[in-house]
Design an enzyme around this catalytic site. Structure first.
Site, mmCIF file in Angstrom:
data_model
loop_
_atom_site.group_PDB
_atom_site.id
_atom_site.type_symbol
_atom_site.label_atom_id
_atom_site.label_comp_id
_atom_site.label_asym_id
_atom_site.label_seq_id
_atom_site.Cartn_x
_atom_site.Cartn_y
_atom_site.Cartn_z
ATOM 1 N N GLU A 60 35.693 31.368 13.106
ATOM 2 C CA GLU A 60 35.815 31.255 14.558
ATOM 3 C C GLU A 60 34.730 30.353 15.135
ATOM 4 O O GLU A 60 34.966 29.614 16.097
ATOM 5 C CB GLU A 60 35.746 32.637 15.200
ATOM 6 C CG GLU A 60 36.919 33.547 14.880
ATOM 7 C CD GLU A 60 36.799 34.225 13.520
ATOM 8 O OE1 GLU A 60 37.755 34.872 13.096
ATOM 9 O OE2 GLU A 60 35.719 34.090 12.876
ATOM 10 N N GLU A 309 29.577 24.004 4.258
ATOM 11 C CA GLU A 309 29.929 22.728 3.651
ATOM 12 C C GLU A 309 31.412 22.589 3.341
ATOM 13 O O GLU A 309 31.826 21.590 2.754
ATOM 14 C CB GLU A 309 29.137 22.529 2.360
ATOM 15 C CG GLU A 309 27.642 22.373 2.548
ATOM 16 C CD GLU A 309 26.954 21.904 1.279
ATOM 17 O OE1 GLU A 309 26.275 20.866 1.337
ATOM 18 O OE2 GLU A 309 27.119 22.568 0.231
#
Length: 426
Positions: A60, A309
């Site tokens: 989110e 990442e």
């Protein structure tokens, strides 16, 4: 009904603290900053007339990142508060925004805690993400006199049916929203059926389509891909317990035909990193861990045991499988690999991303696999046919491009709720 609901929360307090302590055995950060869960220790008026954006965890927070960046740009004189409920979400907020925002944990659903929180941070507008529907939080926002908005709202059929069983609790909560920016017309109808005012519901699409791949991300992905050498690479992203074994079985099957193939495995939760590394070795596969800066040269699996990442890692693969879908979790964000023009694979459990999955499927950019065997077979077919791989990836990217624009529409709603006409977004 809300009185009974609140009483249950107070009765559950010992269990909530115990849960924090137990989760802290694997993820020690859960035992830190525990007072924030009760909104203890804040002085009144830390912020004045703030904008409050509430996410949950990493997913989110990343979805909200473009929105937060635009709020910082468009309203530079307004304090911006960003809350999460998990330590990983907290780490992402701090990594992405640093001191440009105020970050704390969202308090639990206790009226007294929420009242202390409101006095401390004084929001004028509260924006909650996706399905963060909490009756006491919504009531506290309106009691404080702030506007309440849902952004990027989604509501699966399963969640809709669940909420529908508690109309005396849910209908008053839905009626408190001043604006609901939801992803699809189907979800708009579900929210209205649960009690949202029809004139306040706006099916604007998903802000996840408005993601961008900046130069730094592209450069990092290219450098990492170069280090892998000339070998076929696929990624299994955001995997959950029970799913890693299926992914590893598919990889072993793939390597029978393509022994040079490399799997990038990205577990969803950091507390599982060490256990997944052990699981890879137990499956008879060699592993390199990114957190320890180990080289992927000559290994079977590259374990991406770092945080923040994933978007970059999608740029290093030839084919992307998105997890939480071979087990009944509901899937995760399919659009990040699509933006990289990668063929997207998913399992059958996709109820959290039904609309996005349908768009990708209709365009020919999605493959749905049922189990380890079909995952392995689909991977082999795509890796053996670069032209089809490219067509499917281009189709997926086309869906992303065709559906951009929800962020601008959402920002117009923010401006409307802040009583500034159409606002800085035009």
């Amino acid at each position: 009904m809300r009185t009974i609901y609140s009483a249950l929360w107070y009765l559950l307090l010992p269990a909530l603290f115990l849960r924090l302590w137990l989760r802290g055995r694997k993820a020690p950060a859960y035992r830190l900053r525990w007072k924030e869960r009760m909104a203890w220790g804040y002085r009144s008026g830390i912020l004045k007339k703030s904008l409050w954006v509430h996410a949950v965890s990493v997913g989110e927070t990343l979805a909200a990142a473009p929105l937060i960046e635009r709020l910082l740009e468009d309203y530079p004189d307004v304090p911006l508060l960003v809350t999460t409920t998990t330590p990983t979400g907290s780490e992402r907020v701090q990594a992405l925004f640093g001191g440009r925002v105020t970050h704390v944990y969202c308090p639990w659903e206790l009226p007294t805690a929420l009242n202390r929180f409101m006095r401390a941070f004084d929001p004028q507008l509260v924006i909650v993400l996706e399905t963060e529907l909490w009756p006491n939080l919504c009531a506290a926002v309106k009691r404080h006199g702030a506007k309440l908005m849902l952004m990027n709202g989604r509501l699966s059929e399963k969640s809709y049916q669940g909420y529908g069983k508690l109309p005396r609790l849910i209908r008053p909560m839905m009626a408190r929203f001043d604006a609901l920016a939801v992803q699809t017309q189907v979800e708009a109808e579900r929210y209205m059926a649960l009690g949202a005012w029809p004139e306040r519901v706006y099916p604007i699409g998903s802000v996840k389509f408005d993601m961008t791949l900046d130069a730094a991300v592209k450069q990092a992905a290219a450098a990492l891909r170069s280090s892998f050498g000339n070998r076929p690479v696929w990624i299994a992203a955001s995997t959950h317990p029970g799913e890693d074994a299926l992914v590893l079985a598919a990889h072993k099957a793939l390597r029978e035909q393509r022994p040079e193939a490399l799997l990038i495995l990205v577990p969803r939760h950091p507390e599982r990193f060490a256990a997944v590394a052990d699981q890879i070795r137990e499956a008879g596969l060699s592993v390199a861990r990114r957190s320890q800066q180990e080289s992927a040269a000559g290994v079977d699996v590259y374990l991406a045991d770092t945080m923040g990442e994933l978007l970059m890692l999608f740029g290093t693969c030839d084919v992307a499988f998105v997890g939480g879908s071979l087990v009944p979790v509901g899937g995760h964000n399919l659009l990040e690999p699509a933006a990289w023009q990668k063929p997207v694979l998913t399992g059958p459990h996709l109820h959290n991303f039904t609309a996005i999955g349908q768009l990708l499927d209709d365009a020919g950019g999605l493959s749905v696999v049922e189990d380890a065997q079909s995952l392995g077979a689909t991977l082999l077919a795509l890796l053996d046919d670069p032209a089809q791989c490219a067509r499917q990836g281009k189709a997926a990217a086309g869906v992303v491009e065709a559906n951009r624009g929800a962020l601008e529409k959402g920002l117009r709603l923010v401006a409307m709720e802040l009583n500034t006409g159409l606002g800085p977004s035009g």
